[in-house]
Design a protein around this motif. Structure first.
Motif, mmCIF file in Angstrom:
data_model
loop_
_atom_site.group_PDB
_atom_site.id
_atom_site.type_symbol
_atom_site.label_atom_id
_atom_site.label_comp_id
_atom_site.label_asym_id
_atom_site.label_seq_id
_atom_site.Cartn_x
_atom_site.Cartn_y
_atom_site.Cartn_z
ATOM 1 N N ILE B 623 36.018 68.876 -46.992
ATOM 2 C CA ILE B 623 36.821 68.000 -46.144
ATOM 3 C C ILE B 623 38.257 68.478 -46.050
ATOM 4 C CG2 ILE B 623 37.831 65.686 -46.057
ATOM 5 C CD1 ILE B 623 35.025 64.773 -47.131
ATOM 6 N N THR B 624 38.830 68.823 -47.203
ATOM 7 C CA THR B 624 40.214 69.291 -47.138
ATOM 8 C C THR B 624 40.303 70.569 -46.331
ATOM 9 O OG1 THR B 624 39.831 70.263 -49.299
ATOM 10 C CG2 THR B 624 41.104 68.241 -49.240
ATOM 11 N N VAL B 630 41.877 71.813 -38.960
ATOM 12 C CA VAL B 630 42.276 70.942 -37.848
ATOM 13 C C VAL B 630 43.781 70.968 -37.672
ATOM 14 C CG1 VAL B 630 42.476 68.513 -37.159
ATOM 15 C CG2 VAL B 630 40.295 69.424 -37.954
ATOM 16 N N PHE B 631 44.469 70.843 -38.791
ATOM 17 C CA PHE B 631 45.931 70.873 -38.752
ATOM 18 C C PHE B 631 46.421 72.161 -38.107
ATOM 19 C CE2 PHE B 631 50.020 71.825 -40.773
ATOM 20 C CZ PHE B 631 50.719 70.696 -40.380
ATOM 21 N N VAL B 634 45.180 72.242 -34.269
ATOM 22 C CA VAL B 634 45.678 71.218 -33.345
ATOM 23 C C VAL B 634 47.199 71.215 -33.258
ATOM 24 C CG1 VAL B 634 45.772 68.734 -32.890
ATOM 25 C CG2 VAL B 634 43.654 69.792 -33.650
ATOM 26 N N PHE B 635 47.867 71.383 -34.435
ATOM 27 C CA PHE B 635 49.313 71.206 -34.421
ATOM 28 C C PHE B 635 50.101 72.500 -34.449
ATOM 29 C CE2 PHE B 635 47.537 67.289 -36.033
ATOM 30 C CZ PHE B 635 48.183 66.357 -35.228
ATOM 31 N N LEU B 636 49.541 73.505 -34.955
ATOM 32 C CA LEU B 636 50.321 74.727 -35.089
ATOM 33 C C LEU B 636 49.995 75.768 -34.034
ATOM 34 C CD1 LEU B 636 50.277 75.195 -38.958
ATOM 35 C CD2 LEU B 636 51.974 74.052 -37.545
ATOM 36 N N ALA C 100 46.082 61.968 -45.435
ATOM 37 C CA ALA C 100 46.510 63.073 -44.580
ATOM 38 C C ALA C 100 45.616 63.182 -43.363
ATOM 39 C CB ALA C 100 46.495 64.375 -45.380
ATOM 40 N N GLY C 101 44.307 63.087 -43.618
ATOM 41 C CA GLY C 101 43.353 63.213 -42.505
ATOM 42 C C GLY C 101 43.536 62.104 -41.496
ATOM 43 N N ALA C 102 43.680 60.848 -42.012
ATOM 44 C CA ALA C 102 43.850 59.702 -41.107
ATOM 45 C C ALA C 102 45.119 59.865 -40.291
ATOM 46 C CB ALA C 102 43.885 58.418 -41.923
ATOM 47 N N THR C 103 46.192 60.318 -40.966
ATOM 48 C CA THR C 103 47.454 60.511 -40.250
ATOM 49 C C THR C 103 47.275 61.524 -39.133
ATOM 50 O OG1 THR C 103 48.363 60.310 -42.460
ATOM 51 C CG2 THR C 103 49.903 60.770 -40.677
#
Lengths: 105, 637, 176
Positions: B623-624, B630-631, B634-636, C100-103
């Motif tokens: 999950i992490t 995803v981070f 999506v954001f970078l 973190a994931g929810a955010t």
């Protein structure tokens, strides 16, 4: 109708529910509780499908049917999972996930 | 032309016997395995006699005895040019060796039935004897030098096994190791010699090698090193192998220790057959030596001469009867080598060659007899040391008689066989090299002296009191003694000059009385001196030993050869060569491997926790990881 | 406004009972809380006018799966048993990860502007759904329907095989 509730509210609920389910899955030791967490996750996905269907493509029923099928899959999954859990219980006299580690190392 | 292909059975039957006894021997009664081994050897002996009779007296075309390749199969096809064959080669010397080996081996087998009775590992002993017989017979029948090398090593192995037969005795284990390592070291020279020779001549085959038109003899040239041609060097290397097996100075150190083996083994291997393999090897390649590389032959002659003198001097002071015999063997083989070394090729020039083989033949008889006699003595008194013996002639009349015959034979008193063969060696030496000739005169005297010293110490001398009355050996041990005594007496009348000659053609032999009579006189002097000194207990031996104390001490300690070897190996080779290599091996080679293994072990030990078997841990990582992805995307992105 | 209020009530029930489901230490209570969550979800479906789906949610989820879960809880644990939870370190790490994931997810949700479609809603009566499930072509779901039916069959057989008690092997020697 849904009145003034925006789509985002549904998504917030489903997001929170999804991550609560994940939290449960990560922290509970009991296999059945973990199964319930999975049900939560599936349920949150269902809400997503349905909400998107209703707000963005009301002329179709795709999301609706997806939910329907996911419910069926969830039922099947629950049945098989519980069968496995019972079997594990018979063999290990426990359904604690940490104790089912015979294959460890 | 007679078909001799059945000769291949002579070695194969002992092989079959070896496998049979070795695999099933523990299930049968010991005596049965002994009888099977003896029967197998008897069969081989009969075949060998048939071969000898039909070869020598069965009529032959043309003059002389041809060399016949009776049987050959290709064994290894390495490349088109390099094929190694196995087979049997029949010519005068191989037929003679067949007779010698099968006869002595059969005698030893029969003798061992009595001598080894009740020993632990009786069937093992006979299995090894059969293995040895197989190897030795294969060696003499070899059609090519590589087959000879294979069987040469097999002989070394079986010798190792038999010397170490009493493997519970540390000295026997040490002796077997010593014999194996020393001969193996010598065989390294043999192998180098084979490779050099076959590289130059493109052949392993004996018939091609020794033929006068063959590549070895017709073109002996090639590159030279230190003034000697490659052929000479290769033959010297090959001789090194022969010297190792034949216990020539300075590779002789294993032979005395090899006496740790059972006495019949000493008789078979370390007196009559294996140790003459070196002589046989030189004889087999004799045309190449004589015609292609006379320098190598000179080396052979001097090594033989020095060994014979050296061993004879040591034999005068030893007290272990088997060691005396061992040094005597070395001395006699020195004679044979010398005879080969002084020989020329063809006709009367080949007298030395004939004499060497003649002496080989007679020596096999009387030295086997001496060893078996010594075995009977040891059997009776359970002791090897002559200081604990004396006056045994009353108790062991048969052994005494046969031992005396053997002593007279080896001393060279006519008309026993030793006289004829030794006389011809002396004649050959006289015509070639006076220095060696006088050395051999001296050795003849010494031989007579030390043999009779041995004889008197055992059978006369002081009256010793034994714990229990010594008893004569059983009949099964006496019969081989009698047969060998018969052979010792009469083998000298075989017309060797007609049978075994360097070029296969018979020649006229005349006894040169001018040489023979002095040699007999010298032998008689040696016997007389021994009689005076040892017939009765006198103070003379001690006095003489005292007056030449240095020589006595050196001789008693075998001229410190073992110590020299130990010094060279331990102090020089081990310290300056082996130790750095060992260090390199231990620290660099092993270190690398251990390092690789250590790193792997360390890494896996540490990442082992990743495979915890805990589902939730996996889920957490999953999950992490997904969130990080995803981070990123999506954001970078 | 009534439906808005209804939504917030349902949303509150869902969130509260979700959290309780995964935090309570009594397994049987967790199952009951899950039941509440599922029923509230059905309420949401009703609000969205998907009546059939809501009914299925109630019967299959609330009526089927939860009953199944409760049975298995009763088979495998004592009523008085307290669930073992993870140590605080693991809980903390998990909490961090899900926060973190929810955010992340919520940020994405709010950064994107969804525009509601003005099209009229498709009819979602039982008859229409039934027709759609057995028709093919556009708006036909015969294939997923058949696939899921086979899945259900396979799951049923699998569950029976897995949960079946092994036959106790009796050694013939023991009988004698």
């Amino acid at each position: 109708m849904t009145g003034t509730i925006p789509l985002q509210f549904f998504l917030v609920i489903s997001t929170l529910m999804f991550f609560i389910g994940v939290f449960g899955f990560l922290t509970r030791r009991n296999l059945i509780t973990m199964l319930m967490s999975i049900e939560l996750i599936l349920n949150s996905v269902n809400i997503n499908f349905v909400a998107f269907n209703k707000y963005l493509f009301p002329q179709h029923l795709s999301g609706h049917f997806f939910s329907l099928i996911i419910i069926a899959v969830a039922a099947a999954e629950a049945a098989v999972a519980i069968a496995i859990i019972i079997n594990i219980y018979r063999n290990f006299k426990s359904i604690d996930v940490d104790k089912v580690d015979e294959m460890k190392y | 032309m007679t078909d001799y292909s059945y000769t291949i059975l002579i070695p194969l039957v002992p092989l079959a016997v070896f496998l049979f006894i070795g695999l099933t021997g523990h299930k049968m009664k010991p005596i049965v395995s002994g009888l099977i081994g003896t029967a197998g050897l008897a069969f081989g002996a009969i075949l060998a006699y048939i071969t000898a009779i039909s070869y020598f007296w069965g009529g032959h075309e043309g003059a002389g005895y041809a060399s016949i390749k009776a049987f050959e199969i290709p064994w290894l096809h390495v490349t088109k040019n390099l094929t190694i064959s196995l087979g049997s080669l029949i010519d005068p010397i191989s037929v003679m060796m067949l007779v010698v080996i099968t006869t002595v081996s059969l005698m030893v087998h029969i003798y061992s039935l009595g001598y080894m009775k009740g020993e632990k590992g009786f069937h093992r002993f006979f299995a090894f004897l059969s293995l040895f017989s197989f190897s030795m017979l294969g060696l003499v029948l070899a059609t090519n030098i590589f087959q000879m090398y294979i069987f040469w090593e097999l002989v070394g192995v079986s010798s190792f096994l038999l010397i170490g037969f009493y493997y519970e005795k540390p000295s026997a284990v040490a002796a077997s190791k010593k014999a194996f390592i020393v001969t193996r070291f010598a065989d390294l020279g043999f192998l180098i010699g084979i490779l050099m020779l076959s590289f130059n001549t493109q052949t392993f085959d004996f018939q091609t090698l020794v033929s006068q038109t063959g590549p070895a003899i017709s073109q002996p040239g090639g590159a030279a090193f230190m003034g000697l041609s490659v052929l000479t060097w290769s033959l010297i290397f090959i001789f090194m192998g022969g010297a190792g097996k034949s216990a020539m100075f300075p590779l002789h150190i294993w032979l005395p220790d090899a006496m740790e083996g059972p006495t019949p083994v000493s008789a078979l291997i370390h007196a009559a057959t294996m140790v003459v393999a070196g002589v046989y090897l030189v004889a087999r390649l004799f045309p190449v030596y004589a015609l292609g590389a006379p320098d190598a032959l000179t080396v052979v002659a001097w090594v033989g001469g020095i060994s014979s003198l050296f061993a004879a001097v040591i034999a005068c002071t030893q007290t272990d009867i088997k060691r005396v015999l061992a040094y005597s063997t070395m001395s006699q083989i020195g004679y044979m080598m010398l005879a080969l070394g002084v020989s020329g090729y063809g006709g009367h020039d080949g007298l030395g060659f004939m004499a060497a083989n003649f002496h080989l033949f007679t020596h096999a008889m009387f030295k086997a007899l001496l060893f078996l006699g010594a075995g009977a003595v040891i059997h009776a008194v359970h002791n090897n040391d002559m200081s604990g013996m004396g006056g045994l002639r009353k108790y062991l009349p048969w052994t005494h008689a046969t031992f005396l015959i053997a002593c007279i034979t080896i001393a060279g008193i006519p008309p026993l066989s030793g006289f004829f063969s030794k006389d011809e060696i002396l004649v050959a030496a006289f015509h070639h090299n006076p220095v060696l000739f006088y050395i051999e005169y001296a050795v003849a005297g010494l031989t007579a002296f030390y043999m009779f010293r041995l004889y008197y110490s055992i059978f006369w001398g002081k009256e010793t009191h034994y714990h229990h009355t010594p008893h004569e050996a059983p009949l099964v041990m006496i019969i081989p003694l009698l047969i060998l005594a018969f052979g010792s007496i009469f083998a000298g009348f075989l017309p060797f000059e007609e049978l075994v000659t360097s070029d296969g053609l018979p020649f006229e032999l005349h006894t040169e009385w001018a040489i023979a009579i002095p040699s007999v006189l010298i032998a008689l002097v040696g016997i007389t001196v021994a009689t005076i000194m040892y017939r009765k207990v006198t103070a003379i031996p001690d006095k003489i030993a005292g007056s030449v104390s240095h020589l006595y001490k050196w001789s008693y300690h075998k001229f410190y050869m073992d110590e020299v070897y130990l010094f060279v190996t331990k102090k020089i080779i081990f310290r300056f060569i082996s130790r750095p290599i060992a260090w390199f091996d231990r620290h660099v080679v092993d270190g690398t491997m251990n390092g690789i293994a250590g790193v792997t072990q360390f890494a896996s030990f540490n990442i082992r926790n990743l495979q915890s078997g805990k589902v939730q841990q996996y889920a957490y990582v999953f999950i992490t990881g997904a969130l990080v992805l995803v981070f990123i995307f999506v954001f970078l992105w | 406004m009534n439906s808005d209020l209804m939504f917030f009530i349902l949303a509150g029930v869902i969130l509260v009972f979700s959290v309780l489901t995964v935090t309570t230490r009594r397994i049987l209570r967790a199952a009951v809380y899950l039941l509440f969550v599922l029923i509230s979800t059905a309420g949401l479906y009703f609000m969205l006018n998907y009546n059939f789906l809501a009914a299925v949610q109630l019967t299959v989820y609330a009526g089927g799966i939860v009953v199944l879960i409760i049975f298995s809880i009763l088979l495998t644990s004592h009523i008085s048993e307290r669930a073992v939870v993870a140590n605080w370190k693991q809980s903390l790490l998990s909490a961090l990860a899900i926060v973190a994931g929810a955010t992340l997810t919520l940020i994405s949700v709010f950064r994107f502007s969804f525009t509601a479609s003005p099209e009229p809603a498709a009819p979602s009566g039982v008859k229409d759904i039934g027709a759609a499930l057995i028709s093919y072509g556009e708006n036909g779901y015969a294939l997923p329907f058949e696939v899921v039916s086979i899945l259900l069959l396979a799951a049923m057989i699998g569950a029976i095989i897995v949960a079946r008690k092994e036959k106790i092997k009796v050694d013939e020697k023991d009988l004698k």
